[in-house]
Scaffold this motif. Structure first.
Motif, short mmCIF file in Angstrom:
data_model
loop_
_atom_site.label_atom_id
_atom_site.label_comp_id
_atom_site.label_asym_id
_atom_site.label_seq_id
_atom_site.Cartn_x
_atom_site.Cartn_y
_atom_site.Cartn_z
N UNK A 60 0.83 -1.21 0.00
CA UNK A 60 0.00 0.00 0.00
C UNK A 60 0.86 1.25 0.00
N UNK A 61 1.95 1.23 0.79
CA UNK A 61 2.84 2.38 0.86
C UNK A 61 3.52 2.62 -0.49
N UNK A 62 3.95 1.55 -1.13
CA UNK A 62 4.61 1.69 -2.43
C UNK A 62 3.64 2.21 -3.49
N UNK A 63 2.42 1.69 -3.50
CA UNK A 63 1.44 2.12 -4.49
C UNK A 63 0.97 3.55 -4.24
N UNK A 64 1.07 3.99 -2.99
CA UNK A 64 0.74 5.38 -2.68
C UNK A 64 1.66 6.33 -3.42
N UNK A 65 2.92 5.93 -3.59
CA UNK A 65 3.88 6.75 -4.34
C UNK A 65 3.64 6.64 -5.85
N UNK A 66 3.09 5.52 -6.29
CA UNK A 66 2.89 5.32 -7.73
C UNK A 66 1.75 6.18 -8.27
N UNK A 67 0.69 6.32 -7.50
CA UNK A 67 -0.50 7.04 -7.98
C UNK A 67 -0.20 8.46 -8.45
N UNK A 68 0.45 9.31 -7.64
CA UNK A 68 0.74 10.67 -8.12
C UNK A 68 1.73 10.69 -9.29
N UNK A 69 2.63 9.70 -9.35
CA UNK A 69 3.58 9.65 -10.47
C UNK A 69 2.84 9.39 -11.78
N UNK A 70 1.90 8.45 -11.78
CA UNK A 70 1.13 8.17 -12.98
C UNK A 70 0.30 9.38 -13.38
N UNK A 71 -0.28 10.05 -12.39
CA UNK A 71 -1.09 11.23 -12.67
C UNK A 71 -0.25 12.35 -13.26
N UNK A 72 0.94 12.58 -12.69
CA UNK A 72 1.81 13.66 -13.16
C UNK A 72 2.28 13.43 -14.59
N UNK A 73 2.43 12.15 -14.97
CA UNK A 73 2.93 11.85 -16.31
C UNK A 73 1.81 11.51 -17.29
N UNK A 74 0.57 11.61 -16.82
CA UNK A 74 -0.60 11.36 -17.69
C UNK A 74 -0.49 10.02 -18.40
N UNK A 75 -0.16 8.98 -17.64
CA UNK A 75 0.03 7.65 -18.22
C UNK A 75 -1.19 6.78 -17.92
N UNK A 76 -1.73 6.17 -18.96
CA UNK A 76 -2.86 5.25 -18.83
C UNK A 76 -2.58 3.98 -19.62
N UNK A 77 -1.36 3.50 -19.54
CA UNK A 77 -0.91 2.37 -20.35
C UNK A 77 -1.09 1.05 -19.61
#
Length: 265
Positions: A60-77
């Protein structure tokens, strides 16, 4: 419809996907484009906010860091998840003619799991299990990943509108990528992941034994004796022919990127 048809050749020619290696120390995230000639577009290490908690909390802690990174890079792959040794249990089922029966395989795996586990560990029923292809007269390798972890990462991907393409243990990724090196030879493969080393003995492309042991790169001879192949390539007192290197990665790149990109580069 016309707009979709016009855009189709571009999407087919330049598919984009995420390769994410998951370990207790965080995530190695790589954005890869292209099919036949893949190109690494970007990469990042997203450290976990807490590496000393239990598996579910750590994920959960690791995925918490992933969410804003995906949002910032506009990635939906689509995401291809590579699960590190921290979250995978391996069992080697001895050869038996009944291994062709899935029910027998699960029963035998449960019995071996019970022999090798302590009362404080999560139960066998809390794992999802997958088996390697069966080969006559050979032990059968089984990989177990906690169901809770699979739910966490698939839910995270869904919330970010990213499809989960596959979830594979790191060992499977390396084994498939370099199988041509092992299918006609015998030896020992060492997979180094953080402070752990997975030692895999193989014979003509078949796993004959597997064990996990502590690892420290600061030792005088960090790779144990008898190892013939090592991954990632780090000049660990081995001959160059014994290191499994990936094209496009520098020697000083974070080793977690090697697992994230294995099978791509």
């Amino acid at each position: 419809m016309a707009k979709k048809v016009c855009g189709l050749p571009v999407r087919v020619g330049r598919p984009e996907r995420l390769r994410i290696y998951l370990s207790r120390s965080g995530l190695a995230v790589c954005v890869v484009t292209g099919g036949l000639r893949p190109v690494l577009r970007s990469k990042a290490i997203l450290p976990s906010a807490s590496s000393d908690c239990d598996d579910a909390q750590g994920i959960s802690a690791a995925l918490t860091a992933l969410t804003p990174w995906l949002t910032a890079h506009s990635i939906r792959s689509p995401i291809e998840w590579i699960i590190g040794i921290d979250y995978v249990r391996y069992l080697l089922l001895p050869w038996d003619e009944r291994l062709s029966n899935p029910s027998f395989c699960h029963s035998l795996a449960a019995a071996l799991f019970a022999q090798q586990s302590t009362a404080s560990e999560i139960p066998f029923s809390a794992y999802q299990i997958c088996f390697a292809p069966l080969s006559f007269g050979r032990p059968l390798l089984a990989a177990l990943i906690p169901s809770e972890i699979i739910r966490e990462i698939t839910t995270c991907a869904s919330q970010q509108r990213c499809r989960t393409r596959h979830i594979k243990p790191a060992f499977s990724t390396v084994w498939d990528r370099f199988f041509v090196r092992m299918k006609s030879d015998s030896g020992v493969l060492a997979l180094i992941e953080g402070q752990r080393l997975t030692r895999v003995a193989y014979d003509r492309g078949h796993v004959t034994s597997l064990s996990v042991q502590p690892f420290s790169a600061e030792q005088t001879s960090p790779v144990p004796g008898g190892v013939t192949l090592a991954f990632p390539a780090r000049n660990l007192a081995m001959a160059a022919s014994g290191e499994l290197a990936l094209r496009g990665l520098a020697p000083d790149d974070d080793a977690r990127f090697a697992y994230a990109l294995c099978g791509v580069l």
